[in-house]
Scaffold this motif. Structure first.
Motif, PDB file in Angstrom:
ATOM      1  N   LEU A  39      31.913  41.709  53.351  1.00 57.14           N
ATOM      2  CA  LEU A  39      30.710  42.487  53.664  1.00 57.14           C
ATOM      3  C   LEU A  39      29.494  41.604  53.919  1.00 57.14           C
ATOM      4  CD1 LEU A  39      31.059  45.514  51.195  1.00 57.14           C
ATOM      5  CD2 LEU A  39      31.622  45.402  53.629  1.00 57.14           C
ATOM      6  N   ASP A  40      29.589  40.358  53.525  1.00 58.01           N
ATOM      7  CA  ASP A  40      28.454  39.459  53.724  1.00 58.01           C
ATOM      8  C   ASP A  40      28.657  38.507  54.905  1.00 58.01           C
ATOM      9  OD1 ASP A  40      27.539  40.631  51.341  1.00 58.01           O
ATOM     10  OD2 ASP A  40      28.558  39.118  50.131  1.00 58.01           O
ATOM     11  N   VAL A  58      24.403  46.848  53.413  1.00 58.85           N
ATOM     12  CA  VAL A  58      25.602  47.091  52.595  1.00 58.85           C
ATOM     13  C   VAL A  58      26.256  45.732  52.379  1.00 58.85           C
ATOM     14  CG1 VAL A  58      27.861  48.160  52.491  1.00 58.85           C
ATOM     15  CG2 VAL A  58      25.942  49.438  53.434  1.00 58.85           C
ATOM     16  N   THR A  59      26.196  45.273  51.158  1.00 56.56           N
ATOM     17  CA  THR A  59      26.697  43.927  50.861  1.00 56.56           C
ATOM     18  C   THR A  59      27.769  44.005  49.768  1.00 56.56           C
ATOM     19  OG1 THR A  59      25.166  43.520  49.052  1.00 56.56           O
ATOM     20  CG2 THR A  59      24.369  43.062  51.279  1.00 56.56           C
ATOM     21  N   ASP A  97      32.727  55.221  45.620  1.00 59.04           N
ATOM     22  CA  ASP A  97      33.115  53.922  46.183  1.00 59.04           C
ATOM     23  C   ASP A  97      33.479  54.110  47.646  1.00 59.04           C
ATOM     24  OD1 ASP A  97      34.272  51.500  46.874  1.00 59.04           O
ATOM     25  OD2 ASP A  97      35.234  51.233  44.921  1.00 59.04           O
ATOM     26  N   LEU A 144      35.547  41.890  49.003  1.00 58.43           N
ATOM     27  CA  LEU A 144      34.097  42.118  49.038  1.00 58.43           C
ATOM     28  C   LEU A 144      33.315  41.064  49.832  1.00 58.43           C
ATOM     29  CD1 LEU A 144      32.973  43.567  45.602  1.00 58.43           C
ATOM     30  CD2 LEU A 144      32.744  44.573  47.877  1.00 58.43           C
ATOM     31  N   LEU A 186      40.170  46.221  45.800  1.00 57.13           N
ATOM     32  CA  LEU A 186      39.127  46.306  46.825  1.00 57.13           C
ATOM     33  C   LEU A 186      38.115  45.171  46.645  1.00 57.13           C
ATOM     34  CD1 LEU A 186      38.624  50.180  46.630  1.00 57.13           C
ATOM     35  CD2 LEU A 186      39.792  48.940  48.455  1.00 57.13           C
ATOM     36  N   TYR A 231      27.816  48.921  47.426  1.00 54.02           N
ATOM     37  CA  TYR A 231      28.596  49.663  48.422  1.00 54.02           C
ATOM     38  C   TYR A 231      28.910  51.084  47.943  1.00 54.02           C
ATOM     39  CZ  TYR A 231      31.640  47.665  44.972  1.00 54.02           C
ATOM     40  OH  TYR A 231      32.167  47.299  43.773  1.00 54.02           O
TER      41      TYR A 231
END
Lengths: 412, 412
Positions: free
Chosen positions: B42-43, A45-46, A57, B39, B35, A50
């Motif tokens: 997430l990485d 999940v990047t 979402d 992001l 959101l 997502y």
């Protein structure tokens, strides 16, 4: 192996003590090698991707009972008939179990005349040896615990049936039905059926079915567990059972996903409470899990990799127990086909002494008594061995120390 | 703007109705663009790198109160003096608040003579309009709610002080101290001091300090909130306040991190309960947050990006309210400097009618009354507007419809 004299044992113990060991065999924690098995999940999940299969979402609020693909895996995992019978929670099934009891205390179940907290006495059956955290929850909420013998076929059903039929203040029973903590025993088909069909004086009786080790086999030689939900449905007692499971010992112990499976009435009851305390669980972490495991078959396949890592550790424990204590008539131990523990019974009145001796020699074991209600093992004989976390070398060394301690205590 | 005749209003309303709109202004949810800001997080935790600064493996069990770097950010976020005064939870501060009340019901606070659930009556003060989910928790646990007026300086302290001094069954008060839901008001320095120093008849009185919007400014023109924890410490009432916050409206609404800040005695009390229900929170998600935000300054910096996205939405709402309803003496509204809501007061007895008319024209608003205890707005005048989720075009259209509905209801 020939018995050592007390003098020889003392000498050996002293030698271990002088090594300044620091070994920990206390808790059922997966080792790093096991956690490594799920590492690829962290890359699935990047920032680029997502959304659920249906395009939702996962970053935003909502989805009180989980994303559809996670519910689908848990439907097979917890063996219910429909995803409507699943509530996905956060990272811990212990939280779901605690909260269930807490809600029963403050509000009661649908069939309860009054919240359990307003009843003069609430009791729970606790098959023992069992899981200490179950017992802690009861103690915390003032629920009186009644010890029931744990047999190779599950809770002693003659005792259980008699008690629940007579006493309407007995509101439930804890069961780890498969590869039970700490014995490794699995409920027989007959036990499952008797639990589903028995007469209970309490209308709001609940079986807390903590199926923590359902896919945690050590080899191809596996125990089979009958489906209690089907048995309850057949008996018209489907509100009786609440089924819990989690990925804590499948993916990451601290960042797994937990769920409860139950009848629609129970699920709605739980959702009603859940909607007071959250807007929804962490769906991003659910997505990591569903992308990694894909389906329940994926989970089962993954568990074979765990077995490869931990089965030799279990074998080493058993081997040393047999070599050091076998034929000496001072101890018995379980040889589980799955789960996270081996249960060792030492001579009556010796468990505390063994744990103390081991601690003094640098080997930390779960406190004696922990596997019984009120931390009180009436025979002071049970010791839980948790072999997953330490390395093979540590396990062998710790077990040798433990075996010397058992013999020393027995000789006293 | 000149007033329209009733006939003109009806015509306009009819025109909107015929467009078959489906607009939702109900909940304080961040929009996708907001959101997106988080992001990259997430990485930041991958299969290659999942250890804390100190080298702890975040994948395994443990760490009941959070990883050190997350506690450090929350120390500044919740403005306590030490990381020992922080407990990091799961993804929801609502859960921490619900659980606090639940524990008080079943066990009471350290100063409680009996668990709240065993006391004949437990009451809470509810500054209103306020947050519906706070009120739901009280209702759920049978806590009697007393409505207290919400002023521009926070709860009406004359009323609060009088009530809590007289009635020992009043055990607490809900406060969203900054950019309050839904008014956007912030407690003045004096209000904070009075809350910290007031005499309470109940020894186990608690301020549920839901600091949900502490960094959620809309521009550089910001409200200042005095530090209640310091004020309580100075007054010797440090057990009185429980401070809650989360990243839900900073990072991901469903996958943020929540925490509670409190005195050591309260923290130990909470930990005692927490240790019954979990072995620890999701530390991997904490790591994502600490790597992304680095420190509290990083959080504040990040919030400026949120402001850029949502401030124009707030401005659009205010602009349309002014244009359509300004000078007509039928409505008043708040102009918050932060938070997630605008509070609209329509003529007495009209709120329900307005919400109904809007719904029939395809504009979903938070149910009238939701911002008061028992969902009952005694004057039936308050409407909560949540402008963050819809697009600018949707907001403008929805607001125009709403303004027509207000005028129609007022004309009746």
């Amino acid at each position: 192996m020939a018995s050592l004299t007390k003098k020889e044992l003392k000498k050996k113990y002293q030698e271990y003590k002088e090594q300044g060991l620091a070994l920990d065999m206390t808790r059922g924690k997966p080792g790093a090698e096991q956690l490594d098995l799920s590492l690829p999940m962290l890359d699935l999940v990047t920032s680029k991707d997502y959304k659920t299969v249906a395009g939702a979402d996962t970053r935003n609020y909502g989805g009180l009972d989980g994303i559809p693909e996670m519910k689908a895996i848990f439907k097979d995992f917890l063996e219910v008939s429909s995803t409507d019978e699943i509530i996905v929670g956060g990272n811990s099934s212990l939280t779901l179990m605690h909260d269930t009891i807490s809600h029963a205390i403050t509000h009661g179940f649908p069939e309860s005349k009054k919240p359990w907290g307003q009843q003069s006495k609430v009791k729970f059956l606790c098959p023992s040896p069992g899981y200490d955290r179950h017992f802690s929850i009861c103690e915390h909420f003032g629920i009186e615990m009644i010890t029931v013998p744990m047999t190779e076929k599950g809770p002693d059903m003659d005792v259980v049936e008699k008690l629940v039929a007579e006493d309407k203040s007995i509101k439930g029973i804890w069961v780890v039905p498969k590869y039970s903590n700490p014995t490794g025993f699995t409920c027989s088909k007959k036990t499952v059926k008797r639990l589903a069909t028995m007469e209970t004086a309490a209308k709001d009786f609940r079986i807390m079915w903590d199926n923590a080790y359902t896919v945690h086999h050590l080899s191809k030689d596996q125990d089979e567990l009958a489906n209690i939900f089907d048995a309850c449905k057949e008996a018209g007692t489907e509100n009786r059972v609440l089924i819990y499971g989690s990925f804590s010992k499948i993916s990451f112990a601290g960042a797994g996903v937990a769920a409860m499976g139950a009848s629609l009435e129970n699920v709605n009851w739980m959702k009603g409470h859940l909607s007071m305390s959250t807007i929804g669980p962490d769906k991003l972490n659910q997505l990591r899990h569903t992308r990694f495991f894909k389906d329940f078959k994926g989970v089962e396949k993954h568990m074979k990799k765990h077995a490869k890592i931990i089965a030799p550790k279990f074998e080493a424990v058993i081997e040393i127990l047999e070599k050091e204590l076998g034929g000496k008539d001072i101890a018995t131990w379980t040889q589980p086909k799955g789960g996270y523990f081996i249960s060792l019974d030492v001579p009556k009145g010796c468990a505390k002494e063994v744990v103390k001796l081991a601690a003094e020699a640098g080997v930390k074991l779960t406190a004696a008594g922990a596997t019984f209600p009120y931390k009180n093992d009436p025979k002071d004989e049970n010791i839980r061995i948790a072999p997953t976390l330490p390395s093979m070398g540590e396990i062998k060394l710790a077990m040798r120390v433990l075996c010397v301690c058992v013999q020393l205590a027995a000789a006293k």
